[in-house]
Design an enzyme around this catalytic site. Sequence first.
Site: not given
Ligand code: NAD
Length: 513
Positions: A243, A247-248, A265, A299
Amino acid sequence: LSTRASNFLSALGLPTTGEISGVYDGEWKGSGEVMLSVCPTTGEELARVKSATPEELHATLEQTRKAYTQFRLVPAPRRGEVIRQIREALAAKREDLGALVSLEMGKIRTEGIGEVQEFVDICDYAVGLSRMMNGRVVASERLGHSILEVPNPLGVVAVLSAFNFPVAVYGWNLSLSLAAGNATIWKPSPTTPLCAIAVTKIVSSVLERNGLPGAVASLVTGGKDAGEAIVESRDVELVSFTGSEHVGRIVGKTVASRFGKVILELGGNNASIVMSDADLSLAVPSVFFGAVGTAGQRCTSTRRLYLHEDIAHDFLERLQKLYKSVIPGDPLVDGTLLGPLHTNAACATYASAVEYLRSSGAEILTGGNKYEHLAPGNFVEPTIAIPKSANTNDYIWKTETFAPILNVALFKELEQAIEWNNNVPQGLSSSLWTRDLRNLGKWIGPSGSDAGIVNVNVGTSGAEIGAAFGGNKSTGWGRESGGDSWKQYVRWSACTINFSDEAPLAQGVNFVA
Ligand code: NAD
C-alpha cells in the site's frame, strides 16, 4: 445491476442481488459495516458487501490459527499438490476473474487477465518450491556434532493489499505462504472486495475438496479498523503489507513494536533514463506503456523521465504522438488502452498535481484535464509535463502521484541523471535505455541506481514472478514473489546435534566444577 455486470458476477458464482458476505473462515459470514463496490468506469454500484464486526474478525483470527496448527503438519510436497489444484482452478476461471478485475478495479482486460496469470505462474513456482524449501547442514567445530539450519512453518501470515493489484499481490503471498505451511488471513482493499471474494471462493473450494480447513486461507473484508486490528494482533507472525508509504509507515512501526515480522511493499516514484545512443523505436513505446498503462496506477509506473538533451526533442515528439492516439474508454472493450482511475478521490489528486505543475510554471506538453464527457467514470488525460526546475527536492519530483502524469527533465551526463534517479525517498523501479556497455556497468554497479528493480532496455513496469520483487528506501525494503523471498515465510532454527559420547563446549571452553 447492469446485465453485463450481472453476467460477470454470475460466472464466478457471486450473487447479483442483496448483500454479499465478505468474511470467510471456513464459513461465509459478515454482519459488520456494509461496503460498496463501485465500478470506476460507469459509477454503477456493483455490490454491497457485509464486512467483519470486531468480534467476527477476532473469531476469524482464531480459526486461522487453528487451521495453521493442522496445516503445518501436512508434508510440504502435499501442500504443493494443493497449490497445483488451486492453480488449475484459477486457470479455469482466468477470463472471468480477469474481467472482474477490469470491472471493479478499472484496468484494461488484458491486464486484468494478466494479473490472474501472475497468480497462476506463482502457483507453478510454489509447487516447485514445495519440494525445494531446503535447510542446510553446517560443519561443526566439535567432534561428533552436526548443525542443521531448519526451516519450519512460521504461523499466521496476514496479507493486507492495495486496490491496484486486487488479485496478484494476494497470489504472491498466498502461494509462498501455503508452500511454507502457513495459514493466511487476507484483508483486501475496501474498494475491491468482489475480487477478493471471488478468489477466496476458488481457493476455499480446493481446500475443502482436500479435507483441509477453509481458514487456511481466511478473508476479512473491511477498512482501516480491520487493518489496524490485524496488524496489532500477536496472533499474526508476519504482516505482508502492500500500500501507500503513509499507511506503511504506521504498519511498520506497529508490527515492530510487538516484534512481529513485516514485509512492506510501498509506493514507487520510478524513473526512466534515455541516453543519446538508445534505440528510440524500443524506448518510446516502452515509456508510453510505463507511464500510461493501468492509467498510471501501478506501483512501478514511470513517473519521471530523464532524457539526454541530444534526443529529447525527437523523443518527446514521438511520445506525444502516441499519447494523442490514446482513446479512453471502457476497459472491458477490446482495443481500449486507457481505463479510468479507480476512484473519484484519485481524480482530485490528479487535478491538484496538475494545478501545482501549472502554478509553478511547468510546461504541460499534453493532457492535464479530466475527460468530462466520460463522467461519472473517473477518466483523466495522460499528461506529460516539463516542471520548471529539475530540482529533485521539489514536491512534484519527490511525491508519488498515483495517476498518469509523467514529469520530464533533460540532462547532459549520465551521472547527473543517476543522481536525480536516486535523490527521491522511494526506491522501487528504474530503467536505463542505452546500447553502451559502459553506461550499463555504471547503472547496475555501486554508484548506479539505488532501486530494488534496475532495468536496462526494459521499462520500469511489468515484472516477472521469477525474481524477487520489491523496493528500497521508503518503498519499504520488502521482497516478494521469486528469488529468496520464500525464506521470509518460514521460521528458521539452528539445531546443533551431538551424536558423540561427550559434551564438549563450543570454542573449546572449559567449565569443569
Ligand atoms: P493504502 O495504503 O490506502 O491501502 C492499502 C491497504 O491498507 C488497504 O487494504 C487499506 O484498507 C489498509 N489500511 C489503511 N489504513 C490502515 C491502517 N491504519 N492499518 C492497517 N491497514 C490499513 O493503498 P492503496 O491506495 O490501496 O494502494 C496504492 C498504493 O499502494 C500506492 O502507493 C502504490 O504504489 C502501492 N503499491 C505498492 C506495491 C509494491 O509492490 N511496492 C504494489 C501495489 C501497490
